[in-house]
Design an enzyme around this catalytic site. Structure first.
Site, PDB file in Angstrom:
ATOM      1  N   GLU A  91      78.459  55.497  -8.669  1.00 59.55           N
ATOM      2  CA  GLU A  91      77.296  54.649  -8.976  1.00 59.55           C
ATOM      3  C   GLU A  91      77.498  53.254  -8.406  1.00 59.55           C
ATOM      4  O   GLU A  91      78.632  52.779  -8.317  1.00 59.55           O
ATOM      5  CB  GLU A  91      77.180  54.505 -10.501  1.00 59.55           C
ATOM      6  N   ASP A  95      74.722  50.013 -16.194  1.00 62.90           N
ATOM      7  CA  ASP A  95      74.041  48.970 -16.954  1.00 62.90           C
ATOM      8  C   ASP A  95      73.870  49.476 -18.390  1.00 62.90           C
ATOM      9  O   ASP A  95      74.779  49.364 -19.209  1.00 62.90           O
ATOM     10  CB  ASP A  95      72.723  48.713 -16.221  1.00 62.90           C
ATOM     11  N   PHE A 144      71.026  39.767 -12.873  1.00 59.45           N
ATOM     12  CA  PHE A 144      70.510  40.800 -11.981  1.00 59.45           C
ATOM     13  C   PHE A 144      71.114  40.618 -10.591  1.00 59.45           C
ATOM     14  O   PHE A 144      70.969  39.574  -9.963  1.00 59.45           O
ATOM     15  CB  PHE A 144      68.983  40.783 -11.922  1.00 59.45           C
ATOM     16  N   ARG A 157      69.051  45.485  -0.261  1.00 58.45           N
ATOM     17  CA  ARG A 157      70.155  46.454  -0.229  1.00 58.45           C
ATOM     18  C   ARG A 157      71.091  46.187   0.938  1.00 58.45           C
ATOM     19  O   ARG A 157      72.267  46.547   0.896  1.00 58.45           O
ATOM     20  CB  ARG A 157      69.611  47.883  -0.070  1.00 58.45           C
TER      21      ARG A 157
HETATM   22  P1  IMP Z   1      71.505  52.368 -16.272  1.00 58.58           P
HETATM   23  O1  IMP Z   1      70.972  53.753 -16.397  1.00 58.58           O
HETATM   24  O2  IMP Z   1      70.760  51.383 -17.130  1.00 58.58           O
HETATM   25  O3  IMP Z   1      73.001  52.262 -16.471  1.00 58.58           O
HETATM   26  O4  IMP Z   1      71.144  51.850 -14.842  1.00 58.58           O
HETATM   27  C1  IMP Z   1      71.768  52.246 -13.733  1.00 58.58           C
HETATM   28  C2  IMP Z   1      70.923  51.881 -12.518  1.00 58.58           C
HETATM   29  O5  IMP Z   1      70.106  50.733 -12.733  1.00 58.58           O
HETATM   30  C3  IMP Z   1      71.848  51.516 -11.392  1.00 58.58           C
HETATM   31  O6  IMP Z   1      72.224  52.627 -10.649  1.00 58.58           O
HETATM   32  C4  IMP Z   1      70.985  50.556 -10.596  1.00 58.58           C
HETATM   33  O7  IMP Z   1      70.210  51.276  -9.656  1.00 58.58           O
HETATM   34  C5  IMP Z   1      70.080  49.898 -11.592  1.00 58.58           C
HETATM   35  N1  IMP Z   1      70.573  48.553 -11.955  1.00 58.58           N
HETATM   36  C6  IMP Z   1      71.143  48.151 -13.105  1.00 58.58           C
HETATM   37  N2  IMP Z   1      71.483  46.856 -13.080  1.00 58.58           N
HETATM   38  C7  IMP Z   1      71.141  46.416 -11.852  1.00 58.58           C
HETATM   39  C8  IMP Z   1      71.260  45.140 -11.184  1.00 58.58           C
HETATM   40  O8  IMP Z   1      71.767  44.128 -11.696  1.00 58.58           O
HETATM   41  N3  IMP Z   1      70.787  45.103  -9.898  1.00 58.58           N
HETATM   42  C9  IMP Z   1      70.233  46.177  -9.275  1.00 58.58           C
HETATM   43  N4  IMP Z   1      70.109  47.379  -9.847  1.00 58.58           N
HETATM   44  C10 IMP Z   1      70.552  47.495 -11.132  1.00 58.58           C
HETATM   45 MG    MG Z   2      68.487  50.876  -8.155  1.00 60.92          MG
END
Ligand code: IMP
Ligand code: MG
Length: 172
Positions: A91, A95, A144, A157
């Site tokens: 990953e 988050d 972020f 990206r």
């Molecule tokens: P989770 O399911 O909330 O853990 O989110 C995972 C996904 O959210 C990651 O693979 C990212 O694509 C996106 N994400 C979470 N935080 C960020 C950030 O700070 N910047 C960009 N994408 C994020």
């Molecule tokens: Mg993303």
């Protein structure tokens, strides 16, 4: 700046050395989570010294917003069977943990021999579900982040480093 180009290469080399040592004598299936992990996964696998297969899944929990919608959707499944294989889910960032927990559960129920996870970045302060990340590049605060694969609304990206997105840009 959260991770410069030079810091990224140090972090990736350290993770690759740890993973290569842990999987010594075994074959590994690296599962990249599209799209955020592509750059990281490309750099990481080039430094692994164990035999590697590469597969991808695509999920989303975000849409084009900066906060999670709480819902995980699978857009693209693996191309190959994972039965009896050792999997490493890669990953960009963990988050809330929802995406990773969904993937870990899904891969385990498909009969993988083992399932571990690797994330370039970990934001533990945002965790909503208890999810184990086996290999973490860097723990980051609740900001972020963009670059090196991470996007905001599909942009940034391609930045070669990881930086904090300025608030004015999130809100515009
Ligand atoms: P989770 O399911 O909330 O853990 O989110 C995972 C996904 O959210 C990651 O693979 C990212 O694509 C996106 N994400 C979470 N935080 C960020 C950030 O700070 N910047 C960009 N994408 C994020
Ligand atoms: Mg993303």
């Amino acid at each position: 700046m959260v991770l410069s180009e030079q810091e990224l290469s140090v972090v990736v080399a350290r993770l690759a050395a740890e993973i290569s040592a842990d999987y010594h004598g075994r074959d590994l299936v690296v599962v990249g989570v599209l799209r955020g992990s592509v750059i990281f996964v490309a750099d990481l696998i080039r430094r692994l010294t164990v035999p590697v297969r590469l597969d991808f899944v695509a999920l989303s929990s975000y849409g084009d917003r900066v906060s999670s919608s709480g819902e995980v959707r699978l857009h693209k499944d693996l191309e190959e069977s994972v039965e009896d294989r050792h999997l490493l889910i890669v990953e960009d960032i963990v988050d809330t943990g929802l995406t990773l927990r969904y993937l870990l559960t899904s891969m385990q129920t498909r009969g993988a021999a083992s399932v571990k996870s690797c994330a370039l970045l970990d934001k533990p302060s945002r965790r909503e579900v208890d999810t184990r990340v086996d290999y973490v590049g860097k723990v980051v605060p609740d900001e972020f982040l963009v670059g090196y694969g991470l996007d905001y609304a599909q942009r940034y990206r391609n930045l070669p480093y990881v930086g904090v997105l300025r608030r004015e840009l999130c809100e515009s």
